[in-house]
Design an enzyme around this catalytic site. Structure first.
Site, PDB file in Angstrom:
ATOM      1  N   LYS A  80       0.839  -1.198   0.000  1.00 22.15           N
ATOM      2  CA  LYS A  80       0.000   0.000   0.000  1.00 22.15           C
ATOM      3  C   LYS A  80       0.874   1.247   0.000  1.00 22.15           C
ATOM      4  O   LYS A  80       1.862   1.323   0.735  1.00 22.15           O
ATOM      5  CB  LYS A  80      -0.923  -0.019   1.226  1.00 22.15           C
ATOM      6  CG  LYS A  80      -1.956   1.110   1.275  1.00 22.15           C
ATOM      7  CD  LYS A  80      -2.826   0.980   2.518  1.00 22.15           C
ATOM      8  CE  LYS A  80      -3.890   2.060   2.594  1.00 22.15           C
ATOM      9  NZ  LYS A  80      -4.721   1.926   3.824  1.00 22.15           N
ATOM     10  N   SER A 155      -9.628   2.121   2.963  1.00 20.18           N
ATOM     11  CA  SER A 155      -8.827   2.865   2.014  1.00 20.18           C
ATOM     12  C   SER A 155      -7.872   2.003   1.197  1.00 20.18           C
ATOM     13  O   SER A 155      -7.319   2.450   0.195  1.00 20.18           O
ATOM     14  CB  SER A 155      -8.017   3.932   2.768  1.00 20.18           C
ATOM     15  OG  SER A 155      -7.093   3.312   3.666  1.00 20.18           O
ATOM     16  N   SER A 179      -9.585  -0.273   7.168  1.00 19.16           N
ATOM     17  CA  SER A 179      -9.053  -0.148   5.811  1.00 19.16           C
ATOM     18  C   SER A 179      -8.329  -1.370   5.281  1.00 19.16           C
ATOM     19  O   SER A 179      -7.967  -1.410   4.103  1.00 19.16           O
ATOM     20  CB  SER A 179      -8.124   1.067   5.719  1.00 19.16           C
ATOM     21  OG  SER A 179      -8.850   2.260   5.839  1.00 19.16           O
TER      22      SER A 179
END
Length: 491
Positions: A80, A155, A179
């Protein structure tokens, strides 16, 4: 010939260790897969093909030299874009850091390299990890491989989508309010939030410092456990890091995979038992509870009365911390700088930079947090939210005196269409209704696929006491052994 992209991390590591496939072959197969499908998914913001192949060659050289390889050596991983990676762009999904190449690796990244994993690149995300759909990325939305007209969660939707699209067998996410777990649920993958402090935040671009927790994403529970073991543990560079070893999550996952939960007591959270969820989500959850009972678990209902206040408390605490953390992005020290023509004051340059660099959701949360911390309102808003956080922690503590772990749906609904909720922030925030309490408490939580609703994945969440991460892996692996894994339609 075996499609290397469809294998688990355990299977890939076995092939590499045994010399039946080279790390370079595995890496190239995944790079080819990214090239073939990512224009339809947009899971990656940056693909580091040269770096990945160089790392893969190093693994092959070590094997050829007779070195012992770790359990994930040669396995590709997607990261990420919230974790700093030396010399590789780290944008946090924001224009304000477009093109920034950090001079150092986050601790998580260092440990991935030390484990012999092969970093494919950086995955898309809601800007500064603020969102539940990966639609708030400055670089376009990520799409769900199950239905590319739908969101992959957020997210960390890029990491989850990369797994579901077979672009990577492992990924790293971060979980501030859900997330990791919520994207796992809506993409049919596994996402684990470790105990807060059980994985290092050094090099994690901060959103909410008392909540942010990096963790593993995978397609199977065992793969997630192996990744958790590789990245977890104490880090003296992180002042919130717990000076204890990670529980043996790998052994727990293997034990759970036997399908025996005899002696395990699970609490169904009464407030999150499916009421308020879509009918298909509620039905899949009920079926999963029945499956866990058939594996020998004792199921009881547990009330956590203050969980219903978690969402409003979170949206005071997290924005307050983000308003402080994001003050560093001022157009002076690094990143974007707007309006610096020699004729404007420093304040004007800062204002223009932040206006151009931050997206609407980030601006919304900065304003919410600044207001909540302002003179005359601090006690009424931020202070009260912290009191609610204490009450939620007490709910967890009381629950874990009765049961070994808690279970609930991961999210109230399946993946919704892109654009369906962007005009209504509250409806977007509801995606994290069931995951936020765990972040406020600081304990571990995992989402494991438990069924389908209208052809789309549903996740079950397992929550455990702090530093009892092994319990959630055992339960999740047992459920996985009963219901299996779920394969999306071909892209």
């Amino acid at each position: 010939m075996t499609d290397l992209t469809k294998l688990t991390a355990v299977e890939i590591a076995g092939l590499v260790a045994g010399g039946d496939a080279s790390a370079v072959e595995v890496t190239q197969a995944h790079l080819d897969r990214i090239a073939a499908v990512d224009d339809r998914v947009n899971a990656f913001l940056h693909v580091d093909a040269d770096g990945a192949l160089a790392a893969a060659r190093a693994v092959d050289d070590r094997r050829a030299a007779g070195e012992d390889l770790g359990p994930l050596a040669g396995v590709p991983v997607a990261v990420k874009d919230v974790l700093t990676t030396k010399g590789v762009p780290t944008t946090v999904g924001s224009k304000i850091l477009e093109g920034w190449r950090p001079p150092y690796d986050a601790t998580i990244v260092q440990r991935l390299r030390a484990a012999g994993t092969v970093m494919l690149g950086k995955t898309n995300m809601d800007e500064f990890a603020m969102g539940s759909s990966t639609e708030y990325s400055a670089y376009g939305p990520t799409r769900n491989p199950w239905d590319t007209d739908r969101i992959p969660g957020g997210s960390g939707g890029g990491s989850a989508a990369a797994l579901a699209a077979y672009e990577a067998p492992l990924a790293i996410g971060s979980d501030t309010g859900g997330s990791i777990r919520q994207p796992g649920a809506v993409t049919g993958t596994v996402g684990a939030k470790p105990t807060y402090g059980g994985t290092s935040r050094y090099g994690l671009v901060a959103f909410s410092s008392s909540l942010d927790t990096p963790g593993p994403c995978a397609r199977t529970v065992l793969d997630a456990a192996l990744l958790h073991a590789a990245i977890g543990g104490h880090d003296p560079r992180d002042s919130t890091s717990i000076p204890q070893p990670v529980p043996d999550v790998v052994a727990a996952a293997r034990l759970g995979a036997t399908g025996d939960l005899t002696g395990v007591k699970l609490g169904v959270v009464a407030e999150f038992s499916g009421e308020g969820a879509e009918p298909g989500v509620a039905a899949a959850f009920r079926d999963s509870v029945d499956a866990l009972a058939k594996l020998g678990a004792e199921i009881v209902e547990v009330s956590c009365p203050h969980f219903k206040y978690a969402l409003p408390a979170y949206y005071l605490i997290a924005p307050s911390e983000c308003s402080s953390n994001l003050a560093r992005f001022d157009g002076v020290r690094f990143g974007l700088r707007e309006g610096d023509d020699g004729n404007r004051s420093l304040e004007e340059v800062m204002s223009l930079t932040r206006d151009a660099g931050f997206g609407p959701e980030v601006k919304r949360r900065i304003m919410l947090g600044t207001y909540a911390l302002s003179s005359g309102y601090y006690d009424a808003y931020y202070g009260q939210a912290q009191k609610v956080r204490t009450l939620i922690t007490r709910d967890f503590t009381a629950a874990f005196e009765r049961v070994d772990a808690l279970i609930s749906p991961t999210t109230p609904f399946v993946a919704f269409p892109i654009g369906a909720r962007t005009s209504d922030p509250y409806q977007m925030y509801l995606a994290d209704l069931y995951t936020i309490p765990t972040n406020l408490y600081g304990g571990p939580g995992i989402s494991v696929p438990c069924g389908l609703s209208d052809g789309l994945p549903v996740g079950l969440q397992v929550m455990a006491p702090t530093m009892a991460d092994d319990r959630m892996y055992r339960v999740a692996a047992a459920l996985e052994s009963a219901v299996g894994t779920f394969t999306p339609p071909a892209l």
